[in-house]
Motif scaffolding. Structure first.
Motif, mmCIF file in Angstrom:
data_model
loop_
_atom_site.group_PDB
_atom_site.id
_atom_site.type_symbol
_atom_site.label_atom_id
_atom_site.label_comp_id
_atom_site.label_asym_id
_atom_site.label_seq_id
_atom_site.Cartn_x
_atom_site.Cartn_y
_atom_site.Cartn_z
ATOM 1 N N THR A 1 -15.254 -8.616 -0.199
ATOM 2 C CA THR A 1 -14.213 -9.390 0.467
ATOM 3 C C THR A 1 -13.288 -8.446 1.208
ATOM 4 N N ILE A 2 -13.061 -8.738 2.476
ATOM 5 C CA ILE A 2 -12.126 -7.973 3.296
ATOM 6 C C ILE A 2 -10.772 -8.669 3.243
ATOM 7 N N LEU A 3 -9.798 -7.998 2.659
ATOM 8 C CA LEU A 3 -8.441 -8.530 2.608
ATOM 9 C C LEU A 3 -7.703 -8.027 3.842
ATOM 10 N N GLU A 4 -7.266 -8.942 4.668
ATOM 11 C CA GLU A 4 -6.704 -8.617 5.977
ATOM 12 C C GLU A 4 -5.235 -9.012 6.054
ATOM 13 N N VAL B 1 -15.205 -20.978 0.678
ATOM 14 C CA VAL B 1 -15.925 -20.043 -0.187
ATOM 15 C C VAL B 1 -15.273 -20.028 -1.564
ATOM 16 N N PRO B 2 -15.982 -20.457 -2.606
ATOM 17 C CA PRO B 2 -15.384 -20.460 -3.942
ATOM 18 C C PRO B 2 -15.154 -19.043 -4.435
ATOM 19 N N ALA B 3 -14.122 -18.853 -5.216
ATOM 20 C CA ALA B 3 -13.705 -17.578 -5.777
ATOM 21 C C ALA B 3 -13.070 -16.664 -4.738
ATOM 22 N N VAL B 4 -13.066 -17.063 -3.475
ATOM 23 C CA VAL B 4 -12.430 -16.275 -2.427
ATOM 24 C C VAL B 4 -11.314 -17.081 -1.770
ATOM 25 N N ALA B 5 -11.659 -18.201 -1.115
ATOM 26 C CA ALA B 5 -10.656 -19.003 -0.420
ATOM 27 C C ALA B 5 -10.166 -20.183 -1.243
ATOM 28 N N GLN B 6 -10.929 -20.601 -2.229
ATOM 29 C CA GLN B 6 -10.591 -21.816 -2.966
ATOM 30 C C GLN B 6 -11.311 -21.815 -4.294
ATOM 31 N N ASP C 1 -7.083 -9.400 13.480
ATOM 32 C CA ASP C 1 -6.185 -10.353 14.131
ATOM 33 C C ASP C 1 -6.153 -11.700 13.424
ATOM 34 N N ASN C 2 -6.626 -11.748 12.166
ATOM 35 C CA ASN C 2 -6.769 -13.024 11.480
ATOM 36 C C ASN C 2 -6.479 -12.839 9.994
ATOM 37 N N PRO C 3 -5.214 -12.915 9.577
ATOM 38 C CA PRO C 3 -4.887 -12.691 8.167
ATOM 39 C C PRO C 3 -5.677 -13.622 7.244
ATOM 40 N N GLY C 4 -6.233 -13.038 6.193
ATOM 41 C CA GLY C 4 -7.003 -13.840 5.253
ATOM 42 C C GLY C 4 -7.818 -12.962 4.333
ATOM 43 N N ALA C 5 -8.591 -13.605 3.462
ATOM 44 C CA ALA C 5 -9.556 -12.929 2.596
ATOM 45 C C ALA C 5 -10.936 -13.350 3.090
ATOM 46 N N TRP C 6 -11.656 -12.415 3.729
ATOM 47 C CA TRP C 6 -12.866 -12.767 4.466
ATOM 48 C C TRP C 6 -14.109 -12.169 3.823
ATOM 49 N N PRO C 7 -15.055 -13.001 3.392
ATOM 50 C CA PRO C 7 -16.313 -12.491 2.853
ATOM 51 C C PRO C 7 -17.111 -11.720 3.909
#
Length: 749
Positions: A704-707, A294-299, A682-688
Motif C-alpha cells: 500500500t502506498i500511503l500518499e 479495497v477491504p483492509a485498505v480503504a474500507q 497528486d492524490n492523497p490516499g492509501a493506494w494499493p
C-alpha cells in the motif's frame, strides 16, 4: 451520504437490478436485462429485487447452493507443493499435462469443440442456465452509443486529436422531469448507437473536436446503480458451478457514464457467509479515496446477508474498464462486469460493439481454488472464455458437463469500422486476442488514448484493457473466428485441454449458426511472448512531461518459502491485511502505526515517486496495477536497468502493465526482470500497488502506498465508511470470518 447530497436533485438513475414490475417504477422486468443498460430517468427511485438463487451453503460449507463435484477433483499435478528439507524456492512450473483437446479430442472439431457430426453452432444451454440471463455474447446485443443523455456529444467522425485547441461542445437540453429511455430492444436491428427514444441524435456531426489533453466537463449528473452480489449457479462452458455474480448476471451488467458524471453504487451483499466490496478499476477516486472498494485498505467489508453500502465517485477517466469485487478471489468466481465511460473521440469508427470480456475459467468454485492454492496447489485453468461463453470437450470428464453449451457471436458490417473494448477479467491468464483475416488497430491502452498502431494480435494482461478498431474487410455471407488464446510456456498455467477461446464473427447475410473455417496467422513466438507490446508503441496522445523524481524506491519481488508455504514477498514482506482495520481510516485519525505485514510504504509529501521493481519470481508475468493513478512506464527488461528511459519525451502511461517473468538459466541462476515506473503524488490516499493475478496477490504480492497523510487528515470523509467498520466488527464478533488469504485475493499463513 455527505458527498451524495449536492448531486441528488439532478441525478440520472439507472436500474440494473432484477426488479418486479410496478406502475410507479420505470425499469425493466426480470428477464429483460441486456448487455446494454436499461432505463435512465432524471428522478430518484428505489427498486425492489427478486433474488435469483437461494441463499444457502452446500455440503462443502461455502460458496453457494450447488454441490460442485469438481471441487473434489484432484489436479493433474501438485504444484508448487510445500517446502521440504529446507527448500527455499519452488520447483519449475510444470508444462500442461494434457494435449490440446484432451484425451477425447478426436470426438470434437476444434477450435469450438463441436461434437463430431455437428455442423452448426447452436447452443445447447439457455442463456439463463449458461450466464444467469446476461446478454453478453448474444447476436442481438445492442451497440453502444457515443454518449449518454446529460453529457457533451463528441463526433464519431472527428479526426484524431487536432494540434490546435478546441472547446468541448455543449450539453444536449433535457427536462429535469422527463424520462429518457435508451433503446433496449434485443433484435438485431436495434442499436441505440444511432438514436435515443426522445428523438435526440446520439452521434452529432456538428460536435467540436477536442484538444490532445482535454479538460473533464462538469455534467452535474449522477448515475445510480443498484448492485447486488449473490451466489448463482452458472455454466459458461457447459460445466455447472457456483458463481458469484452482480444482479444475477455473468459477466455483470454494464456500468456506463459520461466523462465528468458521478457514479453511485448502491451495493447489497446477498452472500450468506462472506463479506464483499466493489472496486471501479482504473478510476482515480480523487477526493473519494474511501470509496476505492479495497477491504483492509480503504474500507471494511460489506457484511453478508443483506449488508448495504453506498459508494459515490467521479467518472474521472474515459474509455473502457471494469468493476469487480476486491474481497478475496471473488472476482475470479464471476463477481465482475464491464464499465464504459464515454468521452472525446480520437479515432474514427462507425460501430461500437462494446466490451469483449476475456478470462480464463475454472470448473471448481473460487473458494475451493483459493483454499488449495494456499496449500501448495496452484490451480491450472480448465477453459478460456469470450464474454462469458465457450464450449468444453465434455468427453474428457465423467462429471456433469453439457456439450456445445454455446459460444459468443458478433456481427460485422462490410466496410465499417468496429470499436471493440478488450478487458482481461481473468484470474491468472495472459490473453492473446486476434480475429482471423483482420488487422487490429490499437487506439487506447487502459484509459489512455494512444497514437494508433496496427498488429495481428493484442496481448492483454489481467486487469488491462485495450481498445481496438477493426475494419470489416470481409464480404456479405462471410464468417470468421475471433480468438483469445492463453499465453504459452510460462505465461499461463492451464491444463492444456482448452486454452483457446473462440467466438464467431458473421457478416451480413451469413448463416449465424454456421461454423467458420478460417485460420489464424498468430505465430507460436507471439503466443509465448509474456509481455505487452514494445514501449516504443502506444505513446499517449496527451503528452505529460517526465519530471525528475523527488524519491526513488527499489523494490524486489520474490517467491519463496516462509517455512510453511511458498508465498510472494514484495520488498521483503508477504502481505496480509486486517479486514477490521482499514489503513486509510487509521491514517485519517492520524494513527500511522501500521503492522509490518500490511506492507505500507509512506511516501509522505514527496511530489514524484519512481519505483524500480526487480522481479526474481519464476512464476508468470506480473500485471502490476496501481490504484488512484496512471504511471509512466520508463523501462522494462532483464538484469540491471542502465538508467535509459524508453521514449523519454512521451512515455507509455497506464494503470496496469505486464512485468515480464524472470529468467532461469540452465545453471539455476535467476536473471531478474525489471520494470521502472513513476507517478505524481497528486492524490492523497492509501493506494494499493499489486500484481493483478488472483493467486499472486493471494500469496502476498501487494503493498500500500500511503500518499500525503497530512492531507488525508484534512479531507472530509463520509461517516458511512466508519459505520461500515462498526457493522463489520459487530458481525465478526459472532461470526469469525474464514479468512484463508491476504484479504484481497487469498493467502494462508
Amino acid at each position: 451520504m455527505v458527498a451524495f447530497t449536492p448531486y441528488l436533485a439532478g441525478a440520472a438513475t439507472l436500474s440494473t437490478a432484477y426488479a418486479l414490475s410496478h406502475n410507479h417504477h420505470v425499469h425493466l422486468r426480470r428477464g429483460e436485462e441486456t448487455c446494454a443498460t436499461p432505463t435512465y430517468t432524471f428522478t430518484y427511485t428505489e427498486f425492489e429485487y427478486l433474488p435469483t438463487a437461494i441463499a444457502s451453503s452446500n455440503a462443502h460449507g461455502h460458496g453457494g447452493p450447488y454441490y460442485n463435484p469438481y471441487n473434489d477433483l484432484p489436479y493433474p499435478f501438485e504444484w508448487p507443493g510445500k517446502p521440504t528439507n529446507g527448500e527455499k524456492y519452488p520447483p519449475p512450473q510444470p508444462t500442461a499435462p494434457y494435449e490440446y483437446g484432451g484425451p477425447a479430442k478426436d470426438d470434437y472439431d476444434a477450435p469450438a469443440w463441436i461434437p463430431k457430426g455437428s455442423d452448426k453452432l447452436i447452443p445447447s444451454l439457455s442463456k439463463e442456465k449458461q450466464n444467469g440471463g446476461g446478454y453478453w455474447g448474444e447476436l442481438d446485443c445492442p451497440h453502444l452509443p457515443s454518449y449518454l443523455p446529460g453529457g457533451p456529444s463528441y463526433s464519431t467522425s472527428a479526426p484524431p486529436y487536432p494540434t490546435a485547441s478546441a472547446s468541448v461542445s455543449g450539453h444536449p437540453s433535457y427536462s429535469a422531469n422527463s424520462t429518457i429511455s435508451m433503446s433496449t430492444g434485443v433484435t438485431a436491428s436495434t442499436s441505440y448507437s444511432s438514436s435515443i427514444s426522445t428523438g435526440v441524435t446520439a452521434s452529432s456531426s456538428s460536435s467540436t473536436p477536442v484538444p490532445a489533453c482535454p479538460t473533464m466537463p462538469d455534467t452535474g449528473v449522477t448515475r445510480t446503480y443498484d448492485m447486488r452480489v449473490s451466489y448463482q449457479t452458472i455454466a459458461p462452458d457447459g460445466v455447472t458451478r457456483n458463481g458469484l455474480v452482480f444482479n444475477g448476471q455473468f459477466p455483470g451488467p454494464l456500468v456506463e457514464a459520461n466523462w465528468g458524471d458521478w457514479i453511485l453504487f448502491k451495493v447489497t451483499n446477498d452472500l450468506t457467509d462472506e463479506g464483499t466490496t466493489i472496486h471501479a478499476h482504473g478510476l482515480f477516486q480523487k477526493e473519494t479515496s474511501w470509496y476505492d472498494g479495497v477491504p483492509a485498505v480503504a474500507q471494511c467489508p460489506i457484511t453478508p446477508n443483506g449488508g448495504y453500502f453506498e459508494q459515490l465517485f467521479r467518472a474521472d477517466r474515459y474509455g473502457s474498464s471494469w468493476y469487480h469485487s476486491h474481497y478475496s478471489a471473488q472476482y475470479s468466481g464471476g463477481a465482475h462486469g464491464p464499465m464504459v465511460i464515454y468521452g472525446p473521440v480520437h479515432e474514427e469508427h462507425d460501430i461500437d460493439l462494446g466490451p469483449v470480456v476475456l478470462e480464463d475459467w475454472y470448473h471448481a468454485d473460487y473458494f475451493s481454488l483459493v483454499n488449495r492454492t494456499m496449500n501448495g496447489q496452484f490451480p491450472p485453468s480448465n477453459n478460456n472464455l469470450i464474454n462469458g461463453k465457450m464450449n468444453y470437450p465434455c468427453a474428457n470428464t465423467t462429471l456433469p458437463c453439457e456439450a456445445n453449451a454455446g459460444i459468443s457471436k458478433f456481427k460485422f458490417e462490410s466496410g465499417k469500422k468496429h470499436l471493440i473494448r478488450l478487458i482481461n477479467a481473468g484470474a491468472e491468464g495472459v490473453q492473446k486476442f486476434s480475429i482471423d483475416g483482420h488487422t487490429l488497430k490499437v487506439i487506447a491502452l487502459d484509459f489512455i488514448p494512444v497514437e494508433p498502431y496496427e498488429t495481428n494480435v493484442v496481448t492483454v494482461g489481467v486487469g488491462q484493457r485495450t481498445d481496438i478498431i477493426v475494419e470489416a474487410v470481409g464480404s456479405a455471407g462471410d464468417a470468421y473466428w475471433m480468438r483469445s488464446s492463453l499465453g504459452t510456456q510460462r505465461c499461463t498455467l492451464n491444463d492444456g485441454v482448452s486454452p483457446n477461446a473462440v467466438a464467431a464473427v458473421y457478416y451480413e447475410d451469413a448463416d449465424t449458426d454456421s461454423v467458420p473455417d478460417t485460420e489464424s496467422d498468430v505465430t507460436a513466438d507471439q503466443l509465448a511472448l509474456c509481455k505487452n507490446d514494445d514501449l516504443t508503441l502506444g505513446t499517449p496522445l496527451c503528452e505529460i512531461p517526465l519530471e525528475e523524481p523527488t524519491t526513488t524506491n527499489e523494490i524486489e519481488i520474490d517467491w519463496k518459502s516462509n517455512g510453511t508455504n511458498f508465498v510472494f514477498y514484495m520488498d521483503g514482506v508477504s502481505y496480509r491485511g486486517d479486514y477490521g482495520e482499514a489503513i486509510l481510516l487509521k491514517a485519517k485519525t492520524g494513527d500511522l502505526d501500521f503492522k509490518p505485514e500490511w506492507n505500507v510504504h509512506d511516501y509522505g509529501s514527496n511530489k514524484t515517486v519512481r519505483i524500480y521493481l526487480v522481479n526474481f519470481a519464476l512464476r508468470g508475468g506480473h500485471p502490476m496495477h496501481l490504484h488512484g493513478h496512471d504511471f509512466h512506464v520508463l523501462a522494462e527488461g532483464y538484469g540491471d536497468w542502465d538508467g535509459t528511459v524508453t521514449n523519454a519525451g512521451n512515455t507509455v502511461r497506464r494503470d496496469t502493465h505486464l512485468m515480464p517473468v524472470a529468467l532461469n538459466s540452465t545453471e539455476g541462476v535467476v536473471t531478474p526482470s525489471y520494470m521502472v515506473l513513476q507517478f505524481e503524488m497528486d492524490n492523497p490516499g492509501a493506494w494499493p500497488f499489486h500484481c493483478h493475478l488472483a493467486w499472486h496477490v493471494s500469496g502476498g504480492l501487494f503493498m500500500t502506498i500511503l500518499e500525503r497523510p497530512d492531507d488525508i487528515r484534512k479531507q472530509d470523509f463520509d461517516p458511512d465508511v466508519f459505520e461500515l467498520c462498526d457493522k463489520w466488527d459487530t458481525y465478526v464478533s459472532a461470526n469469525p470470518p474464514n479468512q484463508i488469504d491476504s484479504g484481497l485475493k487469498a493467502r494462508f499463513f
